[in-house]
Design a protein around this motif. Structure first.
Motif, PDB file in Angstrom:
ATOM      1  N   GLU A  41     -41.897  16.545 -10.604  1.00  2.00           N
ATOM      2  CA  GLU A  41     -40.733  15.666 -10.432  1.00  2.00           C
ATOM      3  C   GLU A  41     -41.104  14.209 -10.707  1.00  2.00           C
ATOM      4  O   GLU A  41     -42.135  13.719 -10.255  1.00  2.00           O
ATOM      5  CB  GLU A  41     -40.190  15.796  -9.013  1.00  2.00           C
ATOM      6  CG  GLU A  41     -38.957  14.943  -8.767  1.00  2.00           C
ATOM      7  CD  GLU A  41     -38.380  15.129  -7.382  1.00  2.00           C
ATOM      8  OE1 GLU A  41     -37.376  14.451  -7.062  1.00  2.00           O
ATOM      9  OE2 GLU A  41     -38.924  15.957  -6.624  1.00  2.00           O
ATOM     10  N   HIS A  43     -28.158  14.950 -12.907  1.00  2.00           N
ATOM     11  CA  HIS A  43     -28.942  13.986 -12.135  1.00  2.00           C
ATOM     12  C   HIS A  43     -29.243  12.720 -12.933  1.00  2.00           C
ATOM     13  O   HIS A  43     -30.159  11.966 -12.584  1.00  2.00           O
ATOM     14  CB  HIS A  43     -30.245  14.633 -11.661  1.00  2.00           C
ATOM     15  CG  HIS A  43     -30.056  15.603 -10.535  1.00  2.00           C
ATOM     16  ND1 HIS A  43     -29.811  16.936 -10.748  1.00  2.00           N
ATOM     17  CD2 HIS A  43     -30.033  15.429  -9.191  1.00  2.00           C
ATOM     18  CE1 HIS A  43     -29.668  17.539  -9.578  1.00  2.00           C
ATOM     19  NE2 HIS A  43     -29.799  16.653  -8.616  1.00  2.00           N
ATOM     20  N   SER A  44     -28.478  12.480 -13.997  1.00  2.00           N
ATOM     21  CA  SER A  44     -28.721  11.309 -14.838  1.00  2.00           C
ATOM     22  C   SER A  44     -28.569  10.005 -14.063  1.00  2.00           C
ATOM     23  O   SER A  44     -29.346   9.062 -14.247  1.00  2.00           O
ATOM     24  CB  SER A  44     -27.766  11.317 -16.039  1.00  2.00           C
ATOM     25  OG  SER A  44     -27.992  12.447 -16.854  1.00  2.00           O
ATOM     26  N   VAL A  89     -29.120   9.484 -10.939  1.00  2.00           N
ATOM     27  CA  VAL A  89     -30.270   9.326 -10.047  1.00  2.00           C
ATOM     28  C   VAL A  89     -31.466   8.793 -10.828  1.00  2.00           C
ATOM     29  O   VAL A  89     -32.158   7.868 -10.391  1.00  2.00           O
ATOM     30  CB  VAL A  89     -30.617  10.673  -9.379  1.00  2.00           C
ATOM     31  CG1 VAL A  89     -31.879  10.540  -8.528  1.00  2.00           C
ATOM     32  CG2 VAL A  89     -29.449  11.161  -8.532  1.00  2.00           C
ATOM     33  N   SER A  98     -20.999  13.006 -11.074  1.00  5.43           N
ATOM     34  CA  SER A  98     -21.507  14.371 -11.090  1.00  5.43           C
ATOM     35  C   SER A  98     -20.636  15.271 -10.230  1.00  5.43           C
ATOM     36  O   SER A  98     -20.312  14.930  -9.093  1.00  5.43           O
ATOM     37  CB  SER A  98     -22.958  14.413 -10.594  1.00  5.43           C
ATOM     38  OG  SER A  98     -23.808  13.686 -11.445  1.00  5.43           O
ATOM     39  N   TYR A 107     -23.415  17.809  -5.620  1.00  8.68           N
ATOM     40  CA  TYR A 107     -24.591  18.318  -6.326  1.00  8.68           C
ATOM     41  C   TYR A 107     -24.864  19.777  -5.957  1.00  8.68           C
ATOM     42  O   TYR A 107     -25.998  20.236  -6.031  1.00  8.68           O
ATOM     43  CB  TYR A 107     -25.819  17.464  -5.992  1.00  8.68           C
ATOM     44  CG  TYR A 107     -25.807  16.101  -6.656  1.00  8.68           C
ATOM     45  CD1 TYR A 107     -26.282  15.933  -7.948  1.00  8.68           C
ATOM     46  CD2 TYR A 107     -25.303  14.990  -5.986  1.00  8.68           C
ATOM     47  CE1 TYR A 107     -26.273  14.693  -8.560  1.00  8.68           C
ATOM     48  CE2 TYR A 107     -25.288  13.743  -6.589  1.00  8.68           C
ATOM     49  CZ  TYR A 107     -25.777  13.597  -7.881  1.00  8.68           C
ATOM     50  OH  TYR A 107     -25.761  12.366  -8.484  1.00  8.68           O
ATOM     51  N   ASP A 129     -22.277  16.142 -15.567  1.00  9.37           N
ATOM     52  CA  ASP A 129     -22.084  14.695 -15.468  1.00  9.37           C
ATOM     53  C   ASP A 129     -20.947  14.294 -16.406  1.00  9.37           C
ATOM     54  O   ASP A 129     -20.986  14.571 -17.592  1.00  9.37           O
ATOM     55  CB  ASP A 129     -23.371  13.940 -15.792  1.00  9.37           C
ATOM     56  CG  ASP A 129     -24.077  14.450 -17.040  1.00  9.37           C
ATOM     57  OD1 ASP A 129     -23.849  15.613 -17.414  1.00  9.37           O
ATOM     58  OD2 ASP A 129     -24.858  13.696 -17.649  1.00  9.37           O
ATOM     59  N   CYS A 140     -26.896  12.019 -21.795  1.00  5.40           N
ATOM     60  CA  CYS A 140     -26.189  12.549 -20.633  1.00  5.40           C
ATOM     61  C   CYS A 140     -24.684  12.558 -20.919  1.00  5.40           C
ATOM     62  O   CYS A 140     -24.237  12.252 -22.021  1.00  5.40           O
ATOM     63  CB  CYS A 140     -26.488  11.701 -19.397  1.00  5.40           C
ATOM     64  SG  CYS A 140     -25.846  10.011 -19.477  1.00  5.40           S
TER      65      CYS A 140
END
Length: 415
Positions: A207, A240-241, A243, A256, A304, A341, A362
């Motif tokens: 990650e 998760h773009s 984030v 999202s 999410y 997204d 994204c």
């Protein structure tokens, strides 16, 4: 170099108890530095890495994935491939993608099970009739082969459909004969195998926890496996773009939400085309295993989750049963959600960012799978050369300048 897959190879390995097969891609540990790091080992991220190597010879590349390869939206979609979009930039990138899908199995030496079975988008209101006829004319100008067909032709192509539903009669359809489906997992695995063959590192369970910069330029990332340096960074993480963008120090005009889908128990073949019905928020095809693959609408609130919810299943199936009465006799096998997204104009972002050397891919909303090869082609060119004809219109600047690529009406729910 990995085994070359062929009928001969399958026969050879059958004779020696399949002891000669090698791993599809290497288990890699991160190096101290790469020319390019791609964050996200889904279809779009892997395709970007593949075309960086194939088209531009950039192979000192790492693809970082916080989970497992293809475990996000790539493995959670309904696999529809089409390019019949209204706006010129959309039609260009989706048609490039569709054309690349045609030969992708040969290019990757990996069977992605592309099936150009045809995609029809039902017109069930007079408004949709006018809208799809307009799209058919636009597609003709764009060089994308589509046509508006009559209810009789719809019935010939899909005999199980009911044309005279009391609420949603079928008044025609926008038909793309060379649209279809592919196997979502195989697309990710095929790209991963090809990237690994070129010497790229695919690093799972890694990650990204931070983005490093100096003087307004990206210099690397912090990960759960340590710091890794890079000259260029591509962020390709779908839902998760926002984030990841925050970690890089900028914000994105996206939200999202969960998009849900389900499959029925397997049955004998009854449907050999893809049918999309925007009015009833549903689309359906039959998989090679016999399951009826059904997609519905996105959640009406930001979240999410990767789970289904009963009210969406009930709403989607209730509406589809009117158009496909045979569905009422089937049992649901499973259902799930993927995190998509969404931008305000329902078109993607493929762009440079305020952080020099950092690029973002994204905003595909509910239409990401069909765009994987074209997205990777354009994103690789953008990273390597600084611009791409396929991506120029999809820059972040368009939101500030008011150059929207509005596919909201043209795409509707069944993106």
């Amino acid at each position: 170099m990995k085994n070359h897959y062929s009928a001969f190879a399958v026969a050879r390995e059958a004779l020696r108890n399949h002891t000669g097969w090698q791993r599809a891609w290497r288990r890699a540990q991160p190096k101290a530095r790469y020319d390019v790091i791609i964050v996200g080992a889904g279809g779009h991220g892997l395709a970007t890495a593949y075309y960086l190597g194939k088209r531009f010879g950039i192979t000192n590349v790492a693809v970082l994935e916080k989970g497992w390869l293809g475990g996000g939206n790539t493995g959670r979609n309904t696999t529809i491939i089409r390019s019949n979009y209204l706006q010129d930039p959309s039609a260009a990138i989706y048609e490039k993608s569709r054309s690349l899908y045609e030969t992708l199995s040969q290019d990757l030496n990996y069977n992605v099970m592309f099936s150009p079975r045809g995609v029809m988008m039902l017109a069930q209101t007079e408004h949709e009739v006018r809208g799809y006829q307009r799209t058919a004319h636009a597609n003709a100008l764009q060089g994308v082969k589509t046509e508006f067909i009559s209810p009789r032709q719809v019935k010939e192509l899909c005999p199980i459909i009911r044309l005279d539903g009391p609420r949603y009669p079928v008044l025609g359809a926008l038909w793309q004969e060379r649209g279809g489906t592919a196997r979502h997992d195989a697309v990710a695995w095929g790209y991963a195998r090809a990237c690994s063959d070129m010497g790229m590192d695919i690093i799972q369970q890694c990650e990204v926890t931070g983005v490093r910069s100096e003087g307004g330029r990206v210099v690397g990332v912090d990960t759960t496996k340590g710091a890794i340096g890079c000259d260029k960074l591509g962020i390709v993480v779908a839902g998760h773009s926002g984030v990841m963008a925050e970690k890089a120090g900028f914000r994105l005009p996206i939200e999202s939400v969960a998009l849900q889908a389900l499959v029925s128990e397997p049955i004998k073949p009854v449907m050999d085309v893809v049918v999309m019905a925007n009015t009833v928020h549903g689309y359906m095809s039959q998989s090679d295993k016999g399951e009826m693959v059904i997609g519905g609408g996105a959640d009406g609130y930001n979240n999410y989750t990767q789970r289904g919810s009963f009210h969406h299943v009930e709403e989607t199936v209730r509406a589809l049963i009117e158009t496909f009465p045979m569905l009422s006799r089937l049992k649901m096998l499973r259902w799930w959600g993927g995190i998509v997204d969404m931008t305000g104009d329902r078109s993607p972002i493929l762009s440079k960012t305020p952080l020099e050397g950092c690029f973002i891919n994204c905003g595909w909303g509910t239409g990401g799978f069909k765009a994987i090869p074209g997205s990777g082609w354009g994103m690789a060119e953008l990273i390597a050369k600084g611009h791409s004809p396929l991506t120029d219109a999809f820059s972040l600047d368009r939101f500030r300048e008011g150059r929207f690529i509005d596919e909201s009406v043209a795409a509707g729910v069944a993106h």
